[in-house]
Design a protein around this motif. Structure first.
Motif, PDB file in Angstrom:
ATOM      1  N   GLN A  19       7.229  17.366   5.593  1.00  0.00           N
ATOM      2  CA  GLN A  19       8.486  16.282   5.817  1.00  0.00           C
ATOM      3  C   GLN A  19       8.319  15.265   4.657  1.00  0.00           C
ATOM      4  O   GLN A  19       7.056  14.538   4.442  1.00  0.00           O
ATOM      5  N   LYS A  20       9.064  15.154   4.017  1.00  0.00           N
ATOM      6  CA  LYS A  20       9.284  13.911   2.941  1.00  0.00           C
ATOM      7  C   LYS A  20       9.562  12.574   3.586  1.00  0.00           C
ATOM      8  O   LYS A  20      10.580  12.495   4.140  1.00  0.00           O
ATOM      9  N   THR A  21       8.630  11.660   3.293  1.00  0.00           N
ATOM     10  CA  THR A  21       8.717  10.394   3.933  1.00  0.00           C
ATOM     11  C   THR A  21       8.479   9.186   2.931  1.00  0.00           C
ATOM     12  O   THR A  21       7.460   9.402   2.203  1.00  0.00           O
ATOM     13  N   LEU A  22       9.162   8.192   2.746  1.00  0.00           N
ATOM     14  CA  LEU A  22       8.957   6.958   2.019  1.00  0.00           C
ATOM     15  C   LEU A  22       8.874   5.835   2.965  1.00  0.00           C
ATOM     16  O   LEU A  22       9.502   5.583   3.916  1.00  0.00           O
ATOM     17  N   ALA A  23       7.880   5.030   2.839  1.00  0.00           N
ATOM     18  CA  ALA A  23       7.656   3.640   3.488  1.00  0.00           C
ATOM     19  C   ALA A  23       8.381   3.024   2.712  1.00  0.00           C
ATOM     20  O   ALA A  23       8.498   2.742   1.488  1.00  0.00           O
ATOM     21  N   LEU A  24       9.035   2.031   3.616  1.00  0.00           N
ATOM     22  CA  LEU A  24       9.955   0.911   3.010  1.00  0.00           C
ATOM     23  C   LEU A  24       9.766  -0.379   3.857  1.00  0.00           C
ATOM     24  O   LEU A  24       9.951  -0.291   5.086  1.00  0.00           O
ATOM     25  N   THR A  25       8.933  -1.059   3.184  1.00  0.00           N
ATOM     26  CA  THR A  25       8.280  -2.012   4.010  1.00  0.00           C
ATOM     27  C   THR A  25       8.084  -3.642   3.322  1.00  0.00           C
ATOM     28  O   THR A  25       8.276  -3.553   2.004  1.00  0.00           O
TER      29      THR A  25
ATOM     30  N   ARG B 271       5.134   9.965   0.729  1.00  0.00           N
ATOM     31  CA  ARG B 271       5.409  10.644  -0.809  1.00  0.00           C
ATOM     32  C   ARG B 271       5.684   9.102  -1.563  1.00  0.00           C
ATOM     33  O   ARG B 271       5.670   9.323  -2.732  1.00  0.00           O
ATOM     34  N   GLY B 272       5.849   8.154  -0.866  1.00  0.00           N
ATOM     35  CA  GLY B 272       6.259   6.747  -1.681  1.00  0.00           C
ATOM     36  C   GLY B 272       5.903   5.549  -1.087  1.00  0.00           C
ATOM     37  O   GLY B 272       5.851   5.730   0.362  1.00  0.00           O
TER      38      GLY B 272
END
Length: 209
Positions: A79-85, A102-103
């Motif tokens: 599963q491709k996951t981006l942290a946005l925080t 992934r980012g």
């Protein structure tokens, strides 16, 4: 066909604004907005449609971003996951990257860069915001053939959650010697932080995540 996005963020106003932004992009659409990691677990366990990309906050009640990322690594490693925080903490970044994130984006990112991040993760697999990249000194794919066996051993330990003091104990070396390995790797890998070493090791498959 549009690429699907799932948002996990407990801040309702931000999540709604983010949903509007994603839906304004021609090739992307939000299929669900959830408030915490437990809601994501329930969503996946109910055999709902899995998204192409998850946008994941860090600080959330019940089940935070780190715990959620660990669960995804165990259950859905592809599963491709981006942290946005808003979290700009070296230890948290390392945990997220080692768990397969992934980012790592900061919430004050510009819409144009945000779109580029989605496209980068979709195509090349990784993306880190400019502010994070500045801290990391752009760790990419470089030649690491000049690393000694002990430096490689240290690099693997550095990618764990052990402190430098604990690494010294594991390697039966003095803290001063460990400091020397760290500075040597910073120079050879052209990075300037522990996070930079971790990203280098992950991108070059030196350590397994």
């Amino acid at each position: 066909m549009k690429k699907t996005i799932l948002i996990v963020d407990d801040h309702t106003l931000f999540a709604q604004s983010l949903q509007g932004l994603v839906n304004s992009f021609q090739e992307y659409e939000v299929i669900k907005v959830l408030k915490n990691g437990q809601e994501l677990v329930d969503y996946f366990n109910s055999n709902n449609k899995r998204p192409d990309i998850i946008l994941l906050d860090i600080r959330m009640p019940i089940m935070d971003g780190v715990a959620t990322m660990s669960w995804l690594k165990d259950q859905f490693p592809e599963q491709k996951t981006l942290a946005l925080t808003m979290e700009h903490d070296e230890e948290i970044i390392i945990k997220m990257v080692r768990a397969g994130c992934r980012g790592y984006l900061l919430k004050d990112i510009e819409p144009e860069e945000f779109l580029y991040a989605l496209e980068s993760v979709s195509t090349s697999g990784y993306y880190f915001s400019q502010e994070i990249e500045d801290v990391l000194d752009h760790p990419g794919t470089k030649n690491y053939g000049n690393l000694s066996n002990r430096e490689m051993e240290f690099l693997n330990y550095a990618c764990s959650e052990k402190t430098y003091k604990e690494v010294a104990e594991e390697m039966n070396l003095s803290p001063k010697t460990i400091d020397g390995y760290r500075e040597s790797l910073f120079s050879k890998l052209q990075v300037k932080s522990r996070v930079g070493m971790v990203l280098f090791a992950v991108k070059n498959n030196i350590v397994k995540i």
